[in-house]
Design a protein around this motif. Structure first.
Motif, PDB file in Angstrom:
ATOM      1  N   SER A  19       0.832  -1.203   0.000  1.00  0.00           N
ATOM      2  CA  SER A  19       0.000   0.000   0.000  1.00  0.00           C
ATOM      3  C   SER A  19       0.870   1.259   0.000  1.00  0.00           C
ATOM      4  O   SER A  19       0.592   2.225  -0.696  1.00  0.00           O
ATOM      5  CB  SER A  19      -0.900  -0.040   1.228  1.00  0.00           C
ATOM      6  OG  SER A  19      -1.389   1.219   1.514  1.00  0.00           O
ATOM      7  N   VAL A  26       1.350   6.961  -6.478  1.00  0.00           N
ATOM      8  CA  VAL A  26       0.344   7.976  -6.790  1.00  0.00           C
ATOM      9  C   VAL A  26       0.795   9.379  -6.410  1.00  0.00           C
ATOM     10  O   VAL A  26       0.043  10.317  -6.580  1.00  0.00           O
ATOM     11  CB  VAL A  26      -1.035   7.662  -6.158  1.00  0.00           C
ATOM     12  CG1 VAL A  26      -1.633   6.442  -6.778  1.00  0.00           C
ATOM     13  CG2 VAL A  26      -0.938   7.555  -4.659  1.00  0.00           C
TER      14      VAL A  26
ATOM     15  N   SER B  17      -5.722   1.897   0.123  1.00  0.00           N
ATOM     16  CA  SER B  17      -4.739   2.311  -0.885  1.00  0.00           C
ATOM     17  C   SER B  17      -5.426   2.857  -2.132  1.00  0.00           C
ATOM     18  O   SER B  17      -4.989   3.836  -2.722  1.00  0.00           O
ATOM     19  CB  SER B  17      -3.820   1.149  -1.252  1.00  0.00           C
ATOM     20  OG  SER B  17      -4.582   0.116  -1.823  1.00  0.00           O
ATOM     21  N   ASN B  18      -6.566   2.226  -2.487  1.00  0.00           N
ATOM     22  CA  ASN B  18      -7.271   2.720  -3.684  1.00  0.00           C
ATOM     23  C   ASN B  18      -7.894   4.087  -3.463  1.00  0.00           C
ATOM     24  O   ASN B  18      -7.868   4.948  -4.326  1.00  0.00           O
ATOM     25  CB  ASN B  18      -8.342   1.722  -4.097  1.00  0.00           C
ATOM     26  CG  ASN B  18      -7.803   0.750  -5.105  1.00  0.00           C
ATOM     27  OD1 ASN B  18      -7.236   1.156  -6.101  1.00  0.00           O
ATOM     28  ND2 ASN B  18      -7.914  -0.530  -4.819  1.00  0.00           N
ATOM     29  N   CYS B  20      -6.827   6.257  -1.448  1.00  0.00           N
ATOM     30  CA  CYS B  20      -5.712   7.207  -1.420  1.00  0.00           C
ATOM     31  C   CYS B  20      -5.331   7.622  -2.845  1.00  0.00           C
ATOM     32  O   CYS B  20      -5.145   8.799  -3.141  1.00  0.00           O
ATOM     33  CB  CYS B  20      -4.540   6.584  -0.704  1.00  0.00           C
ATOM     34  SG  CYS B  20      -3.088   7.595  -0.717  1.00  0.00           S
ATOM     35  N   ALA B  21      -5.255   6.612  -3.746  1.00  0.00           N
ATOM     36  CA  ALA B  21      -4.897   6.898  -5.140  1.00  0.00           C
ATOM     37  C   ALA B  21      -5.931   7.810  -5.781  1.00  0.00           C
ATOM     38  O   ALA B  21      -5.600   8.788  -6.454  1.00  0.00           O
ATOM     39  CB  ALA B  21      -4.798   5.599  -5.920  1.00  0.00           C
ATOM     40  N   VAL B  24      -5.660  11.364  -4.630  1.00  0.00           N
ATOM     41  CA  VAL B  24      -4.576  12.103  -5.307  1.00  0.00           C
ATOM     42  C   VAL B  24      -5.075  12.623  -6.658  1.00  0.00           C
ATOM     43  O   VAL B  24      -4.842  13.778  -7.022  1.00  0.00           O
ATOM     44  CB  VAL B  24      -3.336  11.190  -5.491  1.00  0.00           C
ATOM     45  CG1 VAL B  24      -2.337  11.818  -6.437  1.00  0.00           C
ATOM     46  CG2 VAL B  24      -2.694  10.918  -4.151  1.00  0.00           C
TER      47      VAL B  24
END
Lengths: 289, 279
Positions: A19, A26, B17-18, B20-21, B24
């Protein structure tokens, strides 16, 4: 139970590590992402943006490929003087040093700084193999075709060229040595002897025919009017005929000058087309697939 | 139980994590939008390109291409704008988005003065049953297209189909009425030299042209009457016909110039004083 907790902890740490990696990925402004994006822009031919992104990347990292690509990008957008400076700043230890040297001459050539180009090559150390390579020599001699400086001898000029280029370059050389210009003086004299002949000399046939007919017709009108005693009309038509006659002489001289400018323009244009097709004798490194 | 916990941990980490992406990307889009709002179109395009490059899940593809199209349009790069709107259309996820992209392409074509293309696209849009309820908007842009194509009568007809567009309808009608007919101006100049100029309000030029034609006509006819055929032919070709043809061209040019002033005045009003939607 302990085994289970251990397993869960191991698995979670792997996932968290992944992660964290993803989060790094990103971060759009991380150096590696800036470079990736700049590479994408470069390969999309968006050179100005690519150069700016590469510069942003260089503010935190050192990379000679990126420095070289910035110079190439500047050259691509027509910023030749800046490109030339950037090519000279490539370190001699760099893998791109020899290419940068040649690109530097290409940039000088494109910037029409022929004097600097020739000066650098002439004053270069004889051990400098890049400056004495056939590619550099081709640019060196070709630059004479764009200036009014006296040409080198034909053998010397053509020495770096071979194959299919040879005949074409020879034609350019011959043109430059004896350009097929038309003399303004001859055009004027011919127009004075027979109205329209000056225009024929500079290949403006329809204008020549018209000038001849108009001057002859008005002259004839003037002659017949004087003969019939219509003096005023005779003077009017005579004056107009004289105007046509003088105008035709002036027009023929101007036409010769325009003809010369046109063929000079065509010559320079065909030189540029030839050079672009040959990529200035210095093929690019293919960074994009 | 053990597997359930492992599964839940995986789901939580994956979602975090997704999210978070995506967060961004959302911030990046907001950043680009802010640049656009501040009229920094070049940088807005750079940031939108960056967004598109990293948005591998295509979450913002449509929005990014649309905003890039708008940025190019604001910078006067209409062809680039159309290319981006076309990409937006290809990446649209809803019918509304397709319509939005198509309308932007049409509006940019109107501004680019490729009005025939805009008209063709409007025709296609009108035939598409998915957009049957958009007839008013289609007619609105068709009216604008006609105004930019200098077809003010057609523009007026298009606006008359929309109840809320009376202002534009009257404007288009007025311009159509005020404009001089180039054909009529040309025609009357053939019969009586100078009348075309007089019709467009250029009295001095009109009477001068009439005078020259009378003078050289008289001289020519006089020569023929006195059996001086060669003189007559030369005077006819070099003098009279020169003034006669010049008078016709002049009349047409005056009509064109006057019409340009009238239409420019109307377009100026539309650009600076009209409050409604513009291309």
């Amino acid at each position: 139970m302990k085994k289970t907790i251990f397993l869960i902890l191991c698995y979670s740490s792997i996932l968290i590590a992944q992660s964290v990696d993803k989060q790094k990925e990103v971060n759009l402004f991380s150096p590696s992402n800036i470079k990736k994006f700049a590479d994408y822009l470069f390969c999309s031919h968006d050179y100005l943006r690519a150069a700016l992104e590469y510069q942003r990347y260089l503010s935190t990292n050192h990379n000679d490929t990126v420095s070289y690509k910035i110079a190439i990008a500047n050259s691509k957008i027509g910023n030749y003087s800046k490109a030339a400076k950037l090519f000279t700043s490539i370190d001699h230890k760099s893998h791109f040093f020899s290419d940068a040297q040649l690109e530097y001459y290409k940039a000088l050539f494109q910037d029409e700084d022929y004097f600097e180009l020739r000066n650098d090559i002439i004053n270069a150390d004889s051990s400098n193999q890049f400056l004495h390579s056939p590619r550099a020599k081709k640019l060196f001699y070709f630059s004479y075709l764009f200036t009014n400086d006296s040409l080198p001898s034909e053998n010397q000029f053509l020495s770096p060229f071979d194959g299919t280029d040879f005949q074409r370059v020879k034609d350019f050389y011959n043109w430059k040595e004896a350009p097929p210009y038309k003399s303004s003086l001859v055009a004027g004299i011919l127009a004075a002897i027979i109205p329209g002949l000056g225009k024929f000399y500079v290949k403006e046939y329809s204008d020549g025919v018209f000038a001849f007919l108009a001057t002859a017709a008005l002259g004839y009108l003037s002659y017949t009017d004087f003969k019939a005693g219509h003096d005023i009309r005779g003077w009017v038509f005579g004056g107009v005929a004289a105007g046509f006659y003088a105008g035709n002489i002036y027009g023929s001289i101007a036409a010769a000058q325009i003809y010369n400018v046109k063929i000079q323009f065509d010559f320079v244009n065909s030189l540029k087309i030839f050079l672009n097709a040959q990529d200035f004798f210095i093929p690019e490194i293919k960074f994009c697939r | 139980m053990k597997w359930l916990v492992i599964f839940l941990v995986s789901i939580i980490v994956f979602l975090t994590s997704n999210i978070c992406a995506q967060d961004v990307l959302k911030k990046q889009f907001a950043y680009a939008k802010n640049l656009y709002s501040n009229e920094d179109y070049y940088d807005a395009i750079t940031e939108l390109k960056r967004l598109l490059f990293f948005d591998t899940g295509c979450h913002y593809t449509f929005e990014a291409y649309m905003l890039m199209g708008k940025s190019y349009k604001m910078g006067g790069k209409f062809s680039d704008a159309i290319l981006n709107y076309t990409d937006a259309e290809l990446n649209a996820k809803t019918i509304q988005q397709i319509y939005q992209a198509k309308i932007e392409i049409i509006r940019t074509n109107i501004l680019r003065r490729t009005t025939d293309r805009a008209l063709q696209l409007l025709g296609e849009l009108e035939k598409d049953k998915r957009f049957a309820h958009k007839a008013n908007e289609i007619n609105y842009w068709r009216g604008w297209d006609f105004m930019f194509a200098d077809k003010w009568d057609d523009a007026s007809k298009s606006f008359s189909k929309i109840d809320s567009c009376k202002q534009l309808k009257y404007l288009a009608e007025k311009v159509h009425k005020d404009k001089y007919s180039e054909v009529f101006s040309n025609l009357i100049s053939h019969f009586i030299p100078g009348t075309g100029q007089i019709y467009t309000g250029n009295y001095f030029s009109g009477f001068l042209s009439l005078g020259w034609n009378i003078l050289w006509g008289y001289v020519t006819v006089n020569s023929f009457a006195a059996n001086r055929i060669f003189d007559g032919l030369v005077e006819l070709n070099l003098l009279w016909l020169r003034f006669y043809n010049g008078n016709i061209q002049n009349a047409q040019n005056f009509a064109k110039e006057k019409n340009l002033v009238i239409t420019n005045k109307a377009l100026n009003y539309l650009q600076f004083k009209y409050d409604g939607l513009k291309p």
